[in-house]
Write a protein that holds these residues in place. Structure first.
Motif, short mmCIF file in Angstrom:
data_model
loop_
_atom_site.label_atom_id
_atom_site.label_comp_id
_atom_site.label_asym_id
_atom_site.label_seq_id
_atom_site.Cartn_x
_atom_site.Cartn_y
_atom_site.Cartn_z
N ARG A 51 43.58 -13.43 4.13
CA ARG A 51 45.03 -13.39 4.37
C ARG A 51 45.76 -12.91 3.10
N LYS A 52 45.30 -13.40 1.97
CA LYS A 52 45.92 -13.01 0.70
C LYS A 52 44.92 -12.13 -0.06
N VAL A 53 45.32 -10.91 -0.33
CA VAL A 53 44.46 -9.96 -1.04
C VAL A 53 44.58 -10.24 -2.54
N PRO A 54 43.45 -10.36 -3.23
CA PRO A 54 43.52 -10.61 -4.68
C PRO A 54 44.28 -9.50 -5.41
N ARG A 55 45.02 -9.88 -6.42
CA ARG A 55 45.82 -8.91 -7.19
C ARG A 55 44.97 -7.79 -7.76
#
Length: 121
Positions: A51-55
């Motif tokens: 859901r959250k893509v790593p920076r």
């Protein structure tokens, strides 16, 4: 015909003398993050991405976008987000059309960078 034996995966018991419990390492594609979203289906099989893509991936996407264009960058990030097993399943599927692939890549771009800018100021 010999009888079939059932293979079960038991939790390893500590060794009697040392108290050591062997470490179980599972394949990466079985360790899906709990916080993920479906990206596409091949038949009935669901393929998910975080859901959250790593920076770090967002920055890699931006760098690749300058060098290879948006869809080229999305392809590389898609491979990293899915992992090698899922990416290979997509790559090897005869059912994936150019339109399917473009929709998947556009969804990855939207997921990483947000909706496209309208061009209006």
């Amino acid at each position: 015909m010999p009888p079939r034996t059932r293979t079960t995966t038991a939790v390893p018991a500590p060794a009697p003398d040392t108290g050591f419990t062997p470490i179980r390492i599972t394949p990466a594609d079985q360790d899906r993050p709990a916080d993920s979203v479906p990206l596409f289906y091949l038949g009935d099989e669901e393929f998910r991405i975080p859901r959250k893509v790593p920076r770090t991936m967002v920055l890699e996407f931006m760098r690749l976008q300058r060098a290879e264009g948006e869809l080229g960058a999305a392809q590389r990030i898609l491979e990293r987000l899915l992992g090698p097993t899922a990416y290979l399943a997509l790559e090897q599927s005869d059912d994936v059309t150019e339109d399917h692939l473009e929709q998947i890549l556009r969804a990855v771009v939207h997921h990483i960078a947000g909706p496209p800018e309208s061009g209006k100021d």
